[in-house]
Design a protein around this motif. Structure first.
Motif, mmCIF file in Angstrom:
data_model
loop_
_atom_site.group_PDB
_atom_site.id
_atom_site.type_symbol
_atom_site.label_atom_id
_atom_site.label_comp_id
_atom_site.label_asym_id
_atom_site.label_seq_id
_atom_site.Cartn_x
_atom_site.Cartn_y
_atom_site.Cartn_z
ATOM 1 N N MET A 1 64.810 -9.629 32.734
ATOM 2 C CA MET A 1 63.465 -9.270 32.332
ATOM 3 C C MET A 1 62.560 -9.284 33.553
ATOM 4 O O MET A 1 62.661 -10.166 34.388
ATOM 5 C CB MET A 1 62.955 -10.244 31.273
ATOM 6 N N ILE A 2 61.648 -8.317 33.614
ATOM 7 C CA ILE A 2 60.737 -8.248 34.754
ATOM 8 C C ILE A 2 59.680 -9.341 34.654
ATOM 9 O O ILE A 2 59.385 -9.847 33.572
ATOM 10 C CB ILE A 2 60.071 -6.860 34.861
ATOM 11 N N GLU A 3 59.131 -9.695 35.798
ATOM 12 C CA GLU A 3 58.079 -10.701 35.832
ATOM 13 C C GLU A 3 56.765 -10.067 35.399
ATOM 14 O O GLU A 3 56.417 -8.976 35.845
ATOM 15 C CB GLU A 3 57.932 -11.268 37.245
ATOM 16 N N ILE A 4 56.067 -10.739 34.531
ATOM 17 C CA ILE A 4 54.732 -10.313 34.123
ATOM 18 C C ILE A 4 53.825 -11.526 34.077
ATOM 19 O O ILE A 4 54.281 -12.652 33.866
ATOM 20 C CB ILE A 4 54.725 -9.621 32.742
ATOM 21 N N ASP A 5 52.554 -11.293 34.299
ATOM 22 C CA ASP A 5 51.550 -12.338 34.170
ATOM 23 C C ASP A 5 51.130 -12.338 32.698
ATOM 24 O O ASP A 5 50.586 -11.338 32.216
ATOM 25 C CB ASP A 5 50.367 -12.011 35.070
ATOM 26 N N PRO A 6 51.397 -13.414 31.951
ATOM 27 C CA PRO A 6 51.092 -13.398 30.517
ATOM 28 C C PRO A 6 49.605 -13.204 30.214
ATOM 29 O O PRO A 6 49.258 -12.537 29.246
ATOM 30 C CB PRO A 6 51.600 -14.753 30.019
ATOM 31 N N GLN A 7 48.723 -13.736 31.064
ATOM 32 C CA GLN A 7 47.290 -13.554 30.812
ATOM 33 C C GLN A 7 46.875 -12.105 31.050
ATOM 34 O O GLN A 7 46.083 -11.543 30.288
ATOM 35 C CB GLN A 7 46.447 -14.501 31.675
ATOM 36 N N ASP A 8 47.447 -11.483 32.074
ATOM 37 C CA ASP A 8 47.159 -10.069 32.319
ATOM 38 C C ASP A 8 47.632 -9.223 31.137
ATOM 39 O O ASP A 8 46.913 -8.323 30.690
ATOM 40 C CB ASP A 8 47.840 -9.608 33.617
ATOM 41 N N LEU A 9 48.814 -9.520 30.621
ATOM 42 C CA LEU A 9 49.316 -8.789 29.457
ATOM 43 C C LEU A 9 48.392 -9.005 28.259
ATOM 44 O O LEU A 9 48.046 -8.051 27.553
ATOM 45 C CB LEU A 9 50.741 -9.232 29.107
ATOM 46 N N ALA A 10 47.973 -10.227 28.017
ATOM 47 C CA ALA A 10 47.069 -10.519 26.902
ATOM 48 C C ALA A 10 45.755 -9.752 27.054
ATOM 49 O O ALA A 10 45.251 -9.173 26.083
ATOM 50 C CB ALA A 10 46.803 -12.021 26.816
ATOM 51 N N ASP A 11 45.222 -9.708 28.260
ATOM 52 C CA ASP A 11 43.968 -8.988 28.498
ATOM 53 C C ASP A 11 44.145 -7.487 28.279
ATOM 54 O O ASP A 11 43.292 -6.841 27.653
ATOM 55 C CB ASP A 11 43.459 -9.254 29.910
ATOM 56 N N ARG A 12 45.236 -6.920 28.766
ATOM 57 C CA ARG A 12 45.491 -5.490 28.575
ATOM 58 C C ARG A 12 45.747 -5.175 27.099
ATOM 59 O O ARG A 12 45.306 -4.150 26.585
ATOM 60 C CB ARG A 12 46.673 -5.026 29.434
ATOM 61 N N TYR A 13 46.434 -6.076 26.411
ATOM 62 C CA TYR A 13 46.692 -5.911 24.987
ATOM 63 C C TYR A 13 45.373 -5.855 24.224
ATOM 64 O O TYR A 13 45.155 -4.982 23.385
ATOM 65 C CB TYR A 13 47.561 -7.072 24.487
ATOM 66 N N MET A 14 44.464 -6.793 24.497
ATOM 67 C CA MET A 14 43.189 -6.814 23.781
ATOM 68 C C MET A 14 42.325 -5.608 24.146
ATOM 69 O O MET A 14 41.594 -5.095 23.303
ATOM 70 C CB MET A 14 42.437 -8.120 24.054
ATOM 71 N N ALA A 15 42.417 -5.131 25.367
ATOM 72 C CA ALA A 15 41.615 -3.986 25.797
ATOM 73 C C ALA A 15 41.953 -2.726 25.000
ATOM 74 O O ALA A 15 41.071 -1.891 24.763
ATOM 75 C CB ALA A 15 41.802 -3.744 27.294
ATOM 76 N N GLN A 16 43.204 -2.572 24.572
ATOM 77 C CA GLN A 16 43.556 -1.374 23.802
ATOM 78 C C GLN A 16 42.748 -1.291 22.508
ATOM 79 O O GLN A 16 42.431 -0.207 22.030
ATOM 80 C CB GLN A 16 45.060 -1.322 23.512
ATOM 81 N N TRP A 17 42.401 -2.428 21.925
ATOM 82 C CA TRP A 17 41.686 -2.463 20.646
ATOM 83 C C TRP A 17 40.214 -2.084 20.798
ATOM 84 O O TRP A 17 39.557 -1.767 19.801
ATOM 85 C CB TRP A 17 41.801 -3.849 20.006
ATOM 86 N N THR A 18 39.682 -2.131 22.006
ATOM 87 C CA THR A 18 38.269 -1.838 22.220
ATOM 88 C C THR A 18 38.042 -0.573 23.038
ATOM 89 O O THR A 18 36.904 -0.261 23.381
ATOM 90 C CB THR A 18 37.565 -3.018 22.912
ATOM 91 N N GLU A 19 39.093 0.156 23.340
ATOM 92 C CA GLU A 19 38.989 1.381 24.151
ATOM 93 C C GLU A 19 38.352 2.497 23.318
ATOM 94 O O GLU A 19 38.903 2.911 22.302
ATOM 95 C CB GLU A 19 40.380 1.801 24.635
ATOM 96 N N PRO A 20 37.187 3.028 23.750
ATOM 97 C CA PRO A 20 36.514 4.068 22.966
ATOM 98 C C PRO A 20 37.155 5.454 23.067
ATOM 99 O O PRO A 20 37.025 6.254 22.142
ATOM 100 C CB PRO A 20 35.094 4.089 23.545
ATOM 101 N N ASP A 21 37.857 5.737 24.143
ATOM 102 C CA ASP A 21 38.442 7.063 24.353
ATOM 103 C C ASP A 21 39.825 7.137 23.707
ATOM 104 O O ASP A 21 40.723 6.357 24.045
ATOM 105 C CB ASP A 21 38.532 7.346 25.854
ATOM 106 N N ALA A 22 39.992 8.090 22.784
ATOM 107 C CA ALA A 22 41.253 8.206 22.043
ATOM 108 C C ALA A 22 42.448 8.443 22.962
ATOM 109 O O ALA A 22 43.520 7.872 22.753
ATOM 110 C CB ALA A 22 41.150 9.319 21.007
ATOM 111 N N ALA A 23 42.287 9.268 23.984
ATOM 112 C CA ALA A 23 43.396 9.544 24.905
ATOM 113 C C ALA A 23 43.767 8.296 25.701
ATOM 114 O O ALA A 23 44.950 8.024 25.936
ATOM 115 C CB ALA A 23 43.037 10.699 25.839
ATOM 116 N N GLU A 24 42.768 7.530 26.104
ATOM 117 C CA GLU A 24 43.037 6.286 26.836
ATOM 118 C C GLU A 24 43.703 5.249 25.925
ATOM 119 O O GLU A 24 44.563 4.504 26.368
ATOM 120 C CB GLU A 24 41.754 5.720 27.442
ATOM 121 N N ARG A 25 43.272 5.204 24.651
ATOM 122 C CA ARG A 25 43.939 4.286 23.704
ATOM 123 C C ARG A 25 45.408 4.632 23.585
ATOM 124 O O ARG A 25 46.275 3.762 23.603
ATOM 125 C CB ARG A 25 43.281 4.350 22.322
ATOM 126 N N ARG A 26 45.704 5.932 23.433
ATOM 127 C CA ARG A 26 47.102 6.366 23.308
ATOM 128 C C ARG A 26 47.889 5.988 24.556
ATOM 129 O O ARG A 26 49.017 5.492 24.473
ATOM 130 C CB ARG A 26 47.175 7.882 23.050
#
Length: 140
Positions: free
Chosen positions: A1-26
């Motif tokens: 498994m690749i190394e990931i920063d769990p907090q960075d993943l959590a932040d990126r995960y939450m950002a998808q829910w608040t992204e106003p642009d439909a193409a960026e959400r996708r």
């Protein structure tokens, strides 16, 4: 498994829910999730009680695959962010244990900054660090 920063993943995960642009959400969904990833939501109390009345003891709501997850994220955006002025953020408590990441999140009034809700997530990752299964527990 690749190394990931769990907090960075959590932040990126939450950002998808608040992204106003439909193409960026996708694009965010495609970056974060495995193609056959599954979002599993513990339903709100009202749905659980209704389901129990029909004989379902442990109901869950599920969305599988990029298309279904995109619809789920877009629906949440419309309901909570666009209409109610809520934003979401990860708490600074993300932890990784092998292929799992656990973190809490908050729903925040964009107007007042007041925390109005929240929950917790358990993400099961694939070997590329993408979300294979997301277990969402609102209200925890």
């Amino acid at each position: 498994m690749i190394e990931i920063d769990p907090q960075d993943l959590a932040d990126r995960y939450m950002a998808q829910w608040t992204e106003p642009d439909a193409a960026e959400r996708r694009a965010a969904v495609e970056r974060l999730w495995a193609a056959d990833g599954t979002h599993v939501l513990q339903p709100p109390v009202e749905i659980r009680e209704s389901a129990a009345g029909l004989g379902f003891r442990h109901p869950t709501l599920e969305a599988q695959g990029h298309d279904a997850i995109e619809i789920r994220v877009a629906s949440s955006y419309e309901r909570f962010v666009a209409k109610q002025g809520i934003t979401f953020r990860a708490r600074p408590d993300a932890m990784r244990l092998q292929g799992l990441v656990r973190f809490g999140w908050e729903a925040v009034s964009a107007e007042s900054g007041e925390v109005v809700g929240g929950g917790s997530e358990i993400l099961v990752l694939d070997d590329e660090g993408r979300i294979r299964t997301d277990y969402m527990f609102p209200g925890t």
